[in-house]
Design an enzyme around this catalytic site. Structure first.
Site, PDB file in Angstrom:
ATOM      1  N   LYS A  18       0.878  -1.187   0.000  1.00 30.43           N
ATOM      2  CA  LYS A  18       0.000   0.000   0.000  1.00 30.43           C
ATOM      3  C   LYS A  18       0.908   1.228   0.000  1.00 30.43           C
ATOM      4  O   LYS A  18       1.455   1.622   1.036  1.00 30.43           O
ATOM      5  CB  LYS A  18      -0.877  -0.027   1.266  1.00 30.43           C
ATOM      6  CG  LYS A  18      -2.229   0.666   1.147  1.00 30.43           C
ATOM      7  CD  LYS A  18      -2.165   2.139   0.815  1.00 30.43           C
ATOM      8  CE  LYS A  18      -1.810   2.999   1.999  1.00 30.43           C
ATOM      9  NZ  LYS A  18      -1.631   4.426   1.617  1.00 30.43           N
ATOM     10  N   GLY A  66       6.927   5.178   7.988  1.00 31.88           N
ATOM     11  CA  GLY A  66       6.105   6.389   8.005  1.00 31.88           C
ATOM     12  C   GLY A  66       6.241   7.074   9.344  1.00 31.88           C
ATOM     13  O   GLY A  66       7.245   6.893  10.051  1.00 31.88           O
ATOM     14  N   SER A  67       5.251   7.844   9.709  1.00 35.57           N
ATOM     15  CA  SER A  67       5.357   8.657  10.922  1.00 35.57           C
ATOM     16  C   SER A  67       5.250   7.793  12.179  1.00 35.57           C
ATOM     17  O   SER A  67       4.644   6.720  12.172  1.00 35.57           O
ATOM     18  CB  SER A  67       4.254   9.710  10.911  1.00 35.57           C
ATOM     19  OG  SER A  67       2.998   9.063  10.884  1.00 35.57           O
ATOM     20  N   THR A  68       5.797   8.314  13.254  1.00 33.41           N
ATOM     21  CA  THR A  68       5.717   7.644  14.553  1.00 33.41           C
ATOM     22  C   THR A  68       4.260   7.504  14.984  1.00 33.41           C
ATOM     23  O   THR A  68       3.859   6.469  15.526  1.00 33.41           O
ATOM     24  CB  THR A  68       6.547   8.453  15.566  1.00 33.41           C
ATOM     25  OG1 THR A  68       7.924   8.307  15.189  1.00 33.41           O
ATOM     26  CG2 THR A  68       6.359   7.991  16.987  1.00 33.41           C
ATOM     27  N   GLY A  83       2.814   4.704  13.124  1.00 35.27           N
ATOM     28  CA  GLY A  83       3.487   3.477  13.575  1.00 35.27           C
ATOM     29  C   GLY A  83       2.833   2.933  14.839  1.00 35.27           C
ATOM     30  O   GLY A  83       2.646   1.717  14.999  1.00 35.27           O
ATOM     31  N   GLU A  87       9.640   1.534  10.795  1.00 37.62           N
ATOM     32  CA  GLU A  87      10.683   2.526  10.499  1.00 37.62           C
ATOM     33  C   GLU A  87       9.983   3.870  10.549  1.00 37.62           C
ATOM     34  O   GLU A  87       9.185   4.186   9.665  1.00 37.62           O
ATOM     35  CB  GLU A  87      11.254   2.321   9.088  1.00 37.62           C
ATOM     36  CG  GLU A  87      12.075   1.068   8.909  1.00 37.62           C
ATOM     37  CD  GLU A  87      13.488   1.196   9.464  1.00 37.62           C
ATOM     38  OE1 GLU A  87      13.766   2.163  10.195  1.00 37.62           O
ATOM     39  OE2 GLU A  87      14.286   0.306   9.170  1.00 37.62           O
ATOM     40  N   CYS A 103      13.909  10.889   6.689  1.00 40.52           N
ATOM     41  CA  CYS A 103      13.688  10.473   8.086  1.00 40.52           C
ATOM     42  C   CYS A 103      14.951  10.691   8.915  1.00 40.52           C
ATOM     43  O   CYS A 103      14.870  11.062  10.077  1.00 40.52           O
ATOM     44  CB  CYS A 103      13.269   9.019   8.138  1.00 40.52           C
ATOM     45  SG  CYS A 103      14.374   7.955   7.197  1.00 40.52           S
ATOM     46  N   GLU A 109       9.544  16.798  14.385  1.00 40.83           N
ATOM     47  CA  GLU A 109      10.098  16.467  13.069  1.00 40.83           C
ATOM     48  C   GLU A 109       9.477  17.435  12.061  1.00 40.83           C
ATOM     49  O   GLU A 109       8.267  17.421  11.848  1.00 40.83           O
ATOM     50  CB  GLU A 109       9.750  15.024  12.712  1.00 40.83           C
ATOM     51  CG  GLU A 109      10.417  14.581  11.434  1.00 40.83           C
ATOM     52  CD  GLU A 109      10.054  13.158  11.041  1.00 40.83           C
ATOM     53  OE1 GLU A 109       8.909  12.734  11.268  1.00 40.83           O
ATOM     54  OE2 GLU A 109      10.928  12.483  10.469  1.00 40.83           O
TER      55      GLU A 109
HETATM   56  P1  NAD Z   1       2.507   8.702   7.296  1.00 42.24           P
HETATM   57  O1  NAD Z   1       2.699   7.961   8.573  1.00 42.24           O
HETATM   58  O2  NAD Z   1       1.504   9.760   7.235  1.00 42.24           O
HETATM   59  O3  NAD Z   1       2.134   7.679   6.124  1.00 42.24           O
HETATM   60  C1  NAD Z   1       2.941   6.558   5.844  1.00 42.24           C
HETATM   61  C2  NAD Z   1       2.076   5.482   5.232  1.00 42.24           C
HETATM   62  O4  NAD Z   1       1.126   5.063   6.201  1.00 42.24           O
HETATM   63  C3  NAD Z   1       1.276   5.944   4.008  1.00 42.24           C
HETATM   64  O5  NAD Z   1       1.226   4.897   3.070  1.00 42.24           O
HETATM   65  C4  NAD Z   1      -0.102   6.189   4.596  1.00 42.24           C
HETATM   66  O6  NAD Z   1      -1.140   6.038   3.665  1.00 42.24           O
HETATM   67  C5  NAD Z   1      -0.163   5.093   5.646  1.00 42.24           C
HETATM   68  N1  NAD Z   1      -1.124   5.361   6.718  1.00 42.24           N
HETATM   69  C6  NAD Z   1      -1.540   6.561   7.194  1.00 42.24           C
HETATM   70  N2  NAD Z   1      -2.467   6.365   8.171  1.00 42.24           N
HETATM   71  C7  NAD Z   1      -2.617   5.030   8.313  1.00 42.24           C
HETATM   72  C8  NAD Z   1      -3.412   4.201   9.150  1.00 42.24           C
HETATM   73  N3  NAD Z   1      -4.256   4.732  10.052  1.00 42.24           N
HETATM   74  N4  NAD Z   1      -3.298   2.861   9.026  1.00 42.24           N
HETATM   75  C9  NAD Z   1      -2.454   2.310   8.130  1.00 42.24           C
HETATM   76  N5  NAD Z   1      -1.679   3.035   7.288  1.00 42.24           N
HETATM   77  C10 NAD Z   1      -1.765   4.382   7.392  1.00 42.24           C
HETATM   78  O7  NAD Z   1       3.966   9.209   6.905  1.00 42.24           O
HETATM   79  P2  NAD Z   1       4.383  10.024   5.598  1.00 42.24           P
HETATM   80  O8  NAD Z   1       3.943  11.420   5.776  1.00 42.24           O
HETATM   81  O9  NAD Z   1       3.973   9.291   4.367  1.00 42.24           O
HETATM   82  O10 NAD Z   1       5.968   9.899   5.663  1.00 42.24           O
HETATM   83  C11 NAD Z   1       6.746  10.727   6.428  1.00 42.24           C
HETATM   84  C12 NAD Z   1       7.171  10.023   7.702  1.00 42.24           C
HETATM   85  O11 NAD Z   1       7.857   8.806   7.374  1.00 42.24           O
HETATM   86  C13 NAD Z   1       8.160  10.835   8.491  1.00 42.24           C
HETATM   87  O12 NAD Z   1       7.829  10.772   9.853  1.00 42.24           O
HETATM   88  C14 NAD Z   1       9.481  10.127   8.227  1.00 42.24           C
HETATM   89  O13 NAD Z   1      10.449  10.321   9.209  1.00 42.24           O
HETATM   90  C15 NAD Z   1       9.051   8.714   8.114  1.00 42.24           C
HETATM   91  N6  NAD Z   1      10.055   7.917   7.385  1.00 42.24           N
HETATM   92  C16 NAD Z   1      10.841   7.047   8.087  1.00 42.24           C
HETATM   93  C17 NAD Z   1      11.824   6.309   7.428  1.00 42.24           C
HETATM   94  C18 NAD Z   1      12.716   5.343   8.179  1.00 42.24           C
HETATM   95  O14 NAD Z   1      13.387   4.544   7.540  1.00 42.24           O
HETATM   96  N7  NAD Z   1      12.745   5.387   9.502  1.00 42.24           N
HETATM   97  C19 NAD Z   1      12.006   6.473   6.048  1.00 42.24           C
HETATM   98  C20 NAD Z   1      11.180   7.363   5.364  1.00 42.24           C
HETATM   99  C21 NAD Z   1      10.201   8.085   6.049  1.00 42.24           C
END
Ligand code: NAD
Length: 509
Positions: A198, A251-253, A256, A274, A309, A409
């Site tokens: 996804k 994605g975001s904490t 997560g 991550e 990130c 962040e």
């Molecule tokens: P996000 O958490 O908003 O979204 C990430 C993914 O999660 C997207 O595909 C989104 O559709 C999905 N998502 C959102 N809500 C969800 C839910 N309730 N249930 C299941 N899936 C859901 O993050 P973003 O804005 O896409 O990315 C930026 C974040 O990602 C930053 O915090 C960044 O630090 C982090 N990031 C971390 C790494 C790492 O390796 N640690 C790498 C890249 C990005």
């Protein structure tokens, strides 16, 4: 057209490649080796952040589509068409997959740039080579992950067999759409699992081509599926699904933490996270080369528009070199990144991913000004680029670690310089954060460097460099940056499970 051939494309050439790519965008879901519309027929728009124009409308997957994709992936897994084929055969398919990505590099590169605003030169020089490397590395690892035979008594044989997990759900972010997805799907597939990916709703396009190329490489239909849609609906349905054995999330904490809840509310699936970061780079007064250190400081926070990130967004500078550090950062860093059209190969800073991200970053900059940090440059949107979601590279000095710009962040091109006295204070400030993804340390003193390495709470620590590494290096966080490790052989292993098989024998016969 392959990576080697597109390195020399000029701006007009990329513009015409973009026009052609837009005329043949694939927007449906990819399930069971075919493109299909979403069950309810809904669509969502994806916007080019450099122009604000709608690129296309993409099929919006919902729970029903996730069910269909997971059922397909489970049937493919259980059929053994992928999980039980000879390791060498799986390797060959993944190598062909990597080769096809190279051959189709032109289209993949332009999709990344159009969808999320990443400079085309970065996609060609960094993202795509890293995608190809990841797939080749994980393919090479397939027959390097071994089970074991343990020491037992004479009449027993005990094997620990490494097996795949089943269906792996991958949820990826938009900042490196292909690379972050590949850090998940490559080890998951190499280990013999089947996958439902996804992608982030801001960057849905390139993953569809990726899955198509896997099937062209000989990957059996149903092994790699892509369902676009929103996180709250499609992502949540995937993470709650009872037939998904593992969710691999980047994605975001905040999200997560939700993924952990979904696992607990459903089938106790494995979760690999991550997440976000607020990484410190520590510049000791005895650093080896101020110019190299300052270059690493602005590259570490302005590259990819700061949407990284592991961005080194907190720059901790020891007081004796503080003024010189700021002076050099302003001198060399202010014009190092110039916002422009990301399709132009000479542009090194594109727009942020969308208007919301731009407004959020500008609001955080206002917060920094209000809280009393010194704005040295930037702090606004560039003139003449109003249609796009641009933010100028920004440098704040005299930042305290309790200010919002040092705690949250920002995920934009904003550097915060924090003065400190001595290693103890550096360690205290560096660790005073909920995150623990990465850190940089600059010093000539090996003993001091090792002390800092040991005391800093971060999953990746660089000494006298930043964002270096190769595929052997585990990448992942401590604390609320998550606990998964991408890249490296441990990552491949984390998509397997050990089965203990105990044979009672009679060796007297
Ligand atoms: P996000 O958490 O908003 O979204 C990430 C993914 O999660 C997207 O595909 C989104 O559709 C999905 N998502 C959102 N809500 C969800 C839910 N309730 N249930 C299941 N899936 C859901 O993050 P973003 O804005 O896409 O990315 C930026 C974040 O990602 C930053 O915090 C960044 O630090 C982090 N990031 C971390 C790494 C790492 O390796 N640690 C790498 C890249 C990005």
């Amino acid at each position: 057209m392959s990576l080697a051939k597109i390195e020399t494309h000029d701006y007009p050439r990329w513009q015409s490649v973009a026009t052609y790519a837009v005329s043949r965008l694939e927007t449906r879901l990819f399930i069971d080796g075919e493109f299909r519309d979403a069950a309810e027929g809904g669509r969502f728009q994806t916007v080019n952040p450099a122009t604000g124009e709608t690129l296309t409308k993409v099929a919006k997957g919902r729970a029903e589509d996730i069910d269909r994709a997971v059922a397909t992936a489970l049937a493919a897994y259980r059929s053994g068409c992928w999980s039980r084929i000879a390791p060498r055969e799986r390797m060959d398919i993944l190598y062909r997959f990597a080769d096809l990505i190279d051959e189709r590099a032109e289209e993949l590169a332009v999709l990344e740039t159009l969808d999320m605003g990443k400079p085309i030169g970065d996609v060609v020089a960094e993202d795509l080579p890293a995608v190809i490397d990841t797939i080749r590395f994980m393919a090479e690892g397939i027959d390097k992950i071994e089970g074991s035979v343990t020491n037992t008594d004479n009449d027993a044989l005990h094997l620990v067999i490494r097996e795949p997990l089943g269906v792996v759900g991958c949820i990826s972010p938009w900042n490196y759409p292909l690379l972050m997805a590949t850090w998940k799907i490559a080890p998951a597939l190499a280990a013999g699992n089947t996958v439902v990916l996804k992608p982030a709703e801001q960057s849905p396009l390139s993953a569809l081509r990726l899955a198509e190329l896997f099937v062209r490489a000989g990957g059996p239909p149903g092994v790699f599926n892509v369902v676009n849609g929103t996180g709250e609906i499609a992502g949540k349905a995937l993470a709650l699904h009872n037939d998904v054995a593992k969710i691999s999330f980047t994605g975001s904490t905040e999200v997560g933490k939700l993924i952990l809840q979904y696992a607990g509310r459903s089938n106790m699936k494995r979760v690999a996270l991550e997440c976000g970061g607020k990484s410190p780079q520590i510049f000791m007064a005895d650093l080896p080369d101020l110019k190299r250190a300052v270059d690493a400081a602005y590259n570490g926070v302005f590259a990819n528009m700061g949407e990284v990130c592991s961005a080194g967004s907190r720059l901790l500078v020891e007081r004796p070199i503080y003024d010189e550090f700021i002076e050099r950062f302003v001198g060399d860093g202010q014009d190092a990144y110039v916002p422009g059209d990301p399709l132009n190969p000479s542009t090194n800073m594109g727009p942020l991913v969308d208007r919301d991200a731009q407004q959020r970053v500008l609001r955080m900059i206002e917060g920094g000004k209000r809280e009393g940090a010194t704005l040295h440059f930037g702090g606004d949107a560039p003139a003449g680029l109003e249609k796009g979601a641009y933010v100028n590279p920004t440098l704040f000095g005299d930042v305290r670690n309790d200010m919002s710009i040092a705690r949250q962040e920002i995920f934009g091109p904003v550097a915060s310089v924090i003065p400190f006295d001595g290693p103890d204070e550096a360690i205290a400030i560096a660790n005073d954060t909920i995150y623990g993804l990465a850190a940089g340390i600059w010093t000539k003193d090996l003993n001091k460097a090792m002390r800092l390495v040991k005391n800093i709470e971060a999953g990746v620590v660089w000494v006298n460099s930043y964002e270096d590494g190769d595929m052997t290096q585990p990448f992942g966080g401590y604390k609320q940056s998550g606990h998964a490790r991408d890249k490296c052989l441990d990552s491949l292993k984390s998509y397997t499970q050990g089965k203990s098989a105990w044979f009672r024998l009679d060796t007297s016969k």
